[in-house]
Structures are given as structure tokens and as C-alpha cells.
Design an enzyme around this catalytic site. Structure first.
Site, PDB file in Angstrom:
ATOM      1  N   CYS A 134      46.710  53.727  63.012  1.00 16.32           N
ATOM      2  CA  CYS A 134      47.994  53.158  62.573  1.00 16.32           C
ATOM      3  C   CYS A 134      48.420  52.032  63.508  1.00 16.32           C
ATOM      4  O   CYS A 134      48.659  50.911  63.070  1.00 16.32           O
ATOM      5  CB  CYS A 134      49.063  54.247  62.530  1.00 16.32           C
ATOM      6  SG  CYS A 134      48.757  55.525  61.293  1.00 16.32           S
ATOM      7  N   ASP A 178      55.277  55.677  60.169  1.00 15.15           N
ATOM      8  CA  ASP A 178      56.276  56.679  59.802  1.00 15.15           C
ATOM      9  C   ASP A 178      57.403  56.508  60.812  1.00 15.15           C
ATOM     10  O   ASP A 178      57.317  56.974  61.946  1.00 15.15           O
ATOM     11  CB  ASP A 178      55.634  58.061  59.880  1.00 15.15           C
ATOM     12  CG  ASP A 178      56.615  59.194  59.636  1.00 15.15           C
ATOM     13  OD1 ASP A 178      57.837  58.952  59.608  1.00 15.15           O
ATOM     14  OD2 ASP A 178      56.158  60.345  59.501  1.00 15.15           O
ATOM     15  N   TYR A 206      59.946  58.468  54.887  1.00 18.12           N
ATOM     16  CA  TYR A 206      59.519  59.409  53.845  1.00 18.12           C
ATOM     17  C   TYR A 206      60.738  59.987  53.133  1.00 18.12           C
ATOM     18  O   TYR A 206      61.815  60.149  53.721  1.00 18.12           O
ATOM     19  CB  TYR A 206      58.698  60.546  54.459  1.00 18.12           C
ATOM     20  CG  TYR A 206      57.245  60.195  54.689  1.00 18.12           C
ATOM     21  CD1 TYR A 206      56.344  60.169  53.626  1.00 18.12           C
ATOM     22  CD2 TYR A 206      56.772  59.907  55.957  1.00 18.12           C
ATOM     23  CE1 TYR A 206      55.008  59.852  53.829  1.00 18.12           C
ATOM     24  CE2 TYR A 206      55.432  59.587  56.175  1.00 18.12           C
ATOM     25  CZ  TYR A 206      54.557  59.568  55.094  1.00 18.12           C
ATOM     26  OH  TYR A 206      53.244  59.253  55.300  1.00 18.12           O
TER      27      TYR A 206
END
Length: 299
Positions: free
Chosen positions: A156, A186, A235
């Protein structure tokens, strides 16, 4: 101190695109965002909610030592972040961050430190974890990928780059900027950890370069930390707590200025990592925070 991070959360909640994702959870997402922190005096450690700084330091040391074994990370540094993605056979996550930094044909981390000390104006002060030959095969779960010689996940935070500038008020002091590139973030789980982790790395790199034989009296010190995002997201199952987080008060920022012997630092990680983790954590002063605010990891 963390206003750029909090503002980005608020921006995503207000204007983020509705997207599906690999975990089937769904996100609000933006692309191409950037946040920047002035780190000349204070550490960019999130204070609105509690951050596990000691574990974050341990994970960075784990990367720097070149390890890819999640069991070692848990047993030595008391950090279990990689457990869900590692091989159940031997705990390996495959040729990911630590491997890419330290164990390719060239040791990228050593090259970075040597070049920073010797040639601070170089535009080649970069470490990259993206290796197309070791990306996981789509459709297979992460924990089976290492047995095939592949990374459990695509990285990531896949590259970081340093920039230097001579301090105009000093004959021998140089500012060091670090920019991190993240293809995916995230923002509630990994976001504050990555920010803190790469600031810790930035400080350590400056300290190592200061005692490097090729530094020729130059002293390096952190100036800015920039995070450049690809897909940065909240999320769906984080939205309610994200709304709580952006309304929480900030506490006074902490400082991080370890006074260790940074000669042979990389070698010492291999032999004495847990003690280094303790000493580095002890150098965090003035950290206070709000409550523990849980955000589920979406696997």
C-alpha cells in the site's frame, strides 16, 4: 498538528465517491489527495484518539531489519498487525516491505543513507517496494501467496523519497523532507499509523546520516512530511466512528527526539531490536490522547 489528516477525513465523508472494493465492505473514496505536516518541532502523532506508538515503532524497525515474518513481529515487537495476512505455515508475508528495502540486488535502505550523507542534493533519495515480479496472483487469498514466492498483498505504501535543503540560518544544518506515496489507504486504520511510522523513519534516517563518515560535519533534521495518496478511503463500517473522531478535541502535540548512539544502528536492529524499540519509545515525550476508538480491519 493533525488538522490536515482530520480535514481529509471530513472531506471524504462529504464529497467521497461511493465505491465497491475487494473486501465487499464498500467505501467513500477520493483519488490524488495530499496532506503535509510541518515536523520541525512536533511529531505528527494522532491525539484525538489513542495511537499505539510503541507498536508502530516496532513495525518500522521490523521493516528496517528486512524481516517479513509476522511471527517475529508479534513475538519480538508485540505487534500483531500482519497476522491475518501471513502464512499459517511459517508466518511469512512474502517479499514485501522489509525484503524490498533490504534484500534485493541492492540494499535500498543502505543506498539511501549513504547517498543522503554523501550527496544531499541528489534527486535519487528514494526507496521503492513495488516489484511487479512478486505481486500476488488475483483470486488467491493472501496467506497462500508467500508459498509461491509472492507477497501476501500488493504494498500500500509503496515508495518514499527524501529531499534536502540547506538551512539558510546555519552553515552546516540541512532540512530533510520525506514524501510517502500510497496507492491505497484505509484512512482510519492504517492512515495515522503510516503517518507516525514514516515520521519515525524520517527522524531515524536523519540521526543515522548525522554520524555517517561521509556527512562531513553536516547535520540533518526533519522539516516536512508529505503523504501523496492514490485511492484514500473511509470504509462504510467506519463512517459513524469517523464522524465521532473529527469532532473530538486535539491534545497538545508530542515530540520525538531520540538521543541514542546511531552508529551501526541497522546492525543493532538485528541483534537488539526490542531494546531499540523501548529506547525509541522512551524518546516520545508529552503524548496524551483522547479515548480508544475502534475501527474494524477489513480483510
Amino acid at each position: 498538528m493533525m488538522k490536515p489528516y482530520i480535514d481529509l477525513i471530513a472531506k471524504i465523508l462529504e464529497t467521497g465517491d461511493v465505491k465497491n472494493d475487494r473486501t465487499k465492505t464498500g467505501t467513500l473514496s477520493l483519488f490524488g489527495e495530499q496532506i503535509k505536516f510541518d515536523v520541525r518541532e512536533f511529531a505528527p502523532f494522532l491525539t484525538q484518539r489513542k495511537l499505539t506508538i510503541k507498536n508502530t515503532i516496532g513495525e518500522m524497525l521490523w521493516f528496517m531489519e528486512g524481516s517479513t515474518n509476522a511471527r517475529r513481529l508479534k513475538e519480538i515487537y508485540n505487534c500483531n498487525f500482519w497476522d491475518e495476512w501471513s502464512s499459517p505455515i511459517d508466518g511469512d508475508i512474502g517479499p514485501m516491505y522489509g525484503y524490498q528495502w533490504r534484500k534485493r540486488l541492492n540494499d535500498q535502505l543502505v543506498y539511501l543513507i549513504d547517498t543522503l550523507a554523501r550527496d544531499p542534493d541528489s534527486r535519487r533519495l528514494l526507496v521503492c517496494s513495488w516489484d511487479s515480479d512478486t505481486l500476488p496472483i488475483p483470486g488467491y487469498p493472501p496467506y497462500v501467496q508467500p508459498a509461491m514466492g509472492l507477497g501476501a498483498l500488493p504494498p500500500c505504501h509503496f515508495a518514499y523519497q527524501l529531499n534536502t535543503a540547506k538551512d539558510r540560518n546555519s552553515d552546516n544544518e540541512w532540512w530533510v523532507d520525506l514524501q510517502l506515496y500510497q496507492r491505497s489507504c484505509d484512512l482510519l486504520v492504517g492512515g495515522p499509523i503510516n503517518i507516525a511510522m514514516y515520521y519515525v523513519l524520517q527522524v531515524i534516517l536523519c540521526k543515522i546520516a548525522n554520524v555517517h563518515p561521509d556527512a562531513n560535519g553536516r547535520t540533518y533534521k526533519p522539516r516536512t512530511l508529505t503523504i501523496a495518496y492514490g485511492d484514500v478511503h473511509v470504509y462504510n463500517n467506519h463512517i459513524e466512528n469517523a464522524k465521532i473522531l473529527i469532532g473530538l478535541p486535539a491534545y497538545p502535540p508530542a515530540t520525538f527526539n531520540p538521543q541514542l548512539d546511531f552508529n551501526n544502528f541497522l546492525s543493532r536492529i538485528d541483534s537488539d531490536g526490542p531494546q531499540l524499540q523501548k529506547e525509541l519509545f522512551a524518546a516520545v515525550t508529552g503524548y496524551t490522547s483522547g479515548p480508544v476508538l475502534k475501527f474494524e480491519r477489513n480483510i
